[in-house]
Design an enzyme around this catalytic site. Sequence first.
Site, mmCIF file in Angstrom:
data_model
loop_
_atom_site.group_PDB
_atom_site.id
_atom_site.type_symbol
_atom_site.label_atom_id
_atom_site.label_comp_id
_atom_site.label_asym_id
_atom_site.label_seq_id
_atom_site.Cartn_x
_atom_site.Cartn_y
_atom_site.Cartn_z
ATOM 1 N N GLU A 262 0.837 -1.201 0.000
ATOM 2 C CA GLU A 262 0.000 0.000 0.000
ATOM 3 C C GLU A 262 0.871 1.250 0.000
ATOM 4 O O GLU A 262 1.837 1.326 0.759
ATOM 5 C CB GLU A 262 -0.932 -0.009 1.219
ATOM 6 C CG GLU A 262 -1.948 -1.131 1.162
ATOM 7 C CD GLU A 262 -2.943 -1.080 2.313
ATOM 8 O OE1 GLU A 262 -2.787 -0.223 3.219
ATOM 9 O OE2 GLU A 262 -3.882 -1.885 2.309
ATOM 10 N N HIS A 281 -8.089 1.696 1.814
ATOM 11 C CA HIS A 281 -7.954 1.374 3.239
ATOM 12 C C HIS A 281 -8.823 2.300 4.097
ATOM 13 O O HIS A 281 -8.350 3.012 4.989
ATOM 14 C CB HIS A 281 -6.486 1.465 3.671
ATOM 15 C CG HIS A 281 -6.167 0.561 4.832
ATOM 16 N ND1 HIS A 281 -4.974 -0.114 4.944
ATOM 17 C CD2 HIS A 281 -6.882 0.215 5.932
ATOM 18 C CE1 HIS A 281 -4.960 -0.828 6.055
ATOM 19 N NE2 HIS A 281 -6.119 -0.636 6.664
#
Length: 528
Positions: A262, A281
């Site tokens: 990420e 997220h």
Amino acid sequence: MTKPRVLISDKMDPNAARIFEERGCDVDVITGETPEQLIARIGDYDGLAIRSSTKVTKAVLDAATNLKVIGRAGIGVDNVDIPYASAKGVVVMNTPFGNSITTAEHAIALMFALARQIPDANAQTQAGLWPKSGFMGVELTNKTLGLIGAGNIGSIVASRALGLRMKVIAYDPFLTEDRAVEMGVEKVDLDTLLSRADFVTLHTPLTDETRNILSRERLEGAKKGIRIINCARGGLIDEAALKDCLESGQVAGAALDVFETEPPAKDHPLFGAPNFICTPHLGASTTEAQVNVALQVAEQLADYLVNGGVTNALNVPSLSAEEAPKLRPYMALAEKLGSLVGQLAHGNLTHISIEREGAAAELNGKPITAAVLAGFMRRYSDTVNMVNAPFLAKERGLDVSEIRHEREGAFNTLIRVTVETAQGPRSVAGTLFGNDAPRLVEIFGIGIEAELAGHMLYIVNDDKPGFIGRIGTLLGASGINIGTFNLGRREAGGEAVLLLSLDEALTPEVIAEAEKVEGVKTVKALAF
């Protein structure tokens, strides 16, 4: 008396600062600083309240000469060097339950979005099209939802799904039949879940056991047309395999809030895959959740700095100032024993027994039990600590027995941890050398003396000549250095145990080669 000073270094709800002030702390809110600026400033503070942006590195901790406690408003503490913080005597806390409802609701939202293809329908409509006939969704009513992980967040998802008239099945190594009945779900194994579920949601931490739990093999063997939602941790799904299964139609849709890396690369293979939805997220991103975790971290830090109370600490148990020095080595031993039996004993474990004898029997048993449970459950949860471990064990239906023996045995002090497995009871026992050095002295009925630390290799083998040489040769050829070599056996020529400490972690390839060595029955890589 000088008030404790607290620094809030990440953006947080303003009420957090108010709580610190109301509870007797001086607080500064200074966000967005560079690492160098934080290092220059941190020496003035007793407490540090953070979210995910601030990185508490060794350099920061070395500069934090007055720091006593770090509080993370949220669950993940990847941005804190916890082992080094512990070595520096700094308590690290988090707020493990503040985001639970928000994350569960996000999983439900993504399930609806998948079922009705809402993102694609929205995009095409706003582009000036009217693709009414191009979208045929499915109802959630009467569909089967499979939960992978039935802890705090999983149980909330289950209750919401039951309200939608879905049937809920669950796979969780720690879920008991009684707890499943209480939740209103059916307990199944993972293969059964994947063969029956219309939708699957994941609610498990990322560990060696859960990494790629949805592997290519499992995805390809799942019920055709399954839809998958992951708001837990990146790395639980083989992303390349998921792309192939989406393109083939084996998986009808997938929604990810988390990725293995990420942020994901702009050319991530899943981007553009059919019936794929993703969010950046956002599981904890609601106003209520951010307020909750900010208030909780402020309350916890202020209570610790002003009153000495310890809540949701990741590296220390709840202790009074008088008990701490005497209990600390016993808790270190207890946590290692709990971790060992948790790593070695598999299946649906419903009962754990903690026995104390000799000097250990005279001490406060609660912190010792909490330390055992924290070690035991760590492989199943990345938010467990010595404070919340008893609560989590009770929530999962784990029956915990504490036994105190007044008898004197072969050791001046002894702690034994036993779990009930399908193969019968399995126990490990340890003592303290010099009243402060934890040592394993028995494993599954076999006497052995070993320090439990770092990377280790556990082997059960036939006690026959040449075995030690074969294992040593294999590790040497693989470039792995052995730190200590510990042996035990039931009887000459019978079952034996080998426990090695290693200078580095074993690769899956080396473990696979060890399993092929003549005489090997069981091979397991351990970490402490």
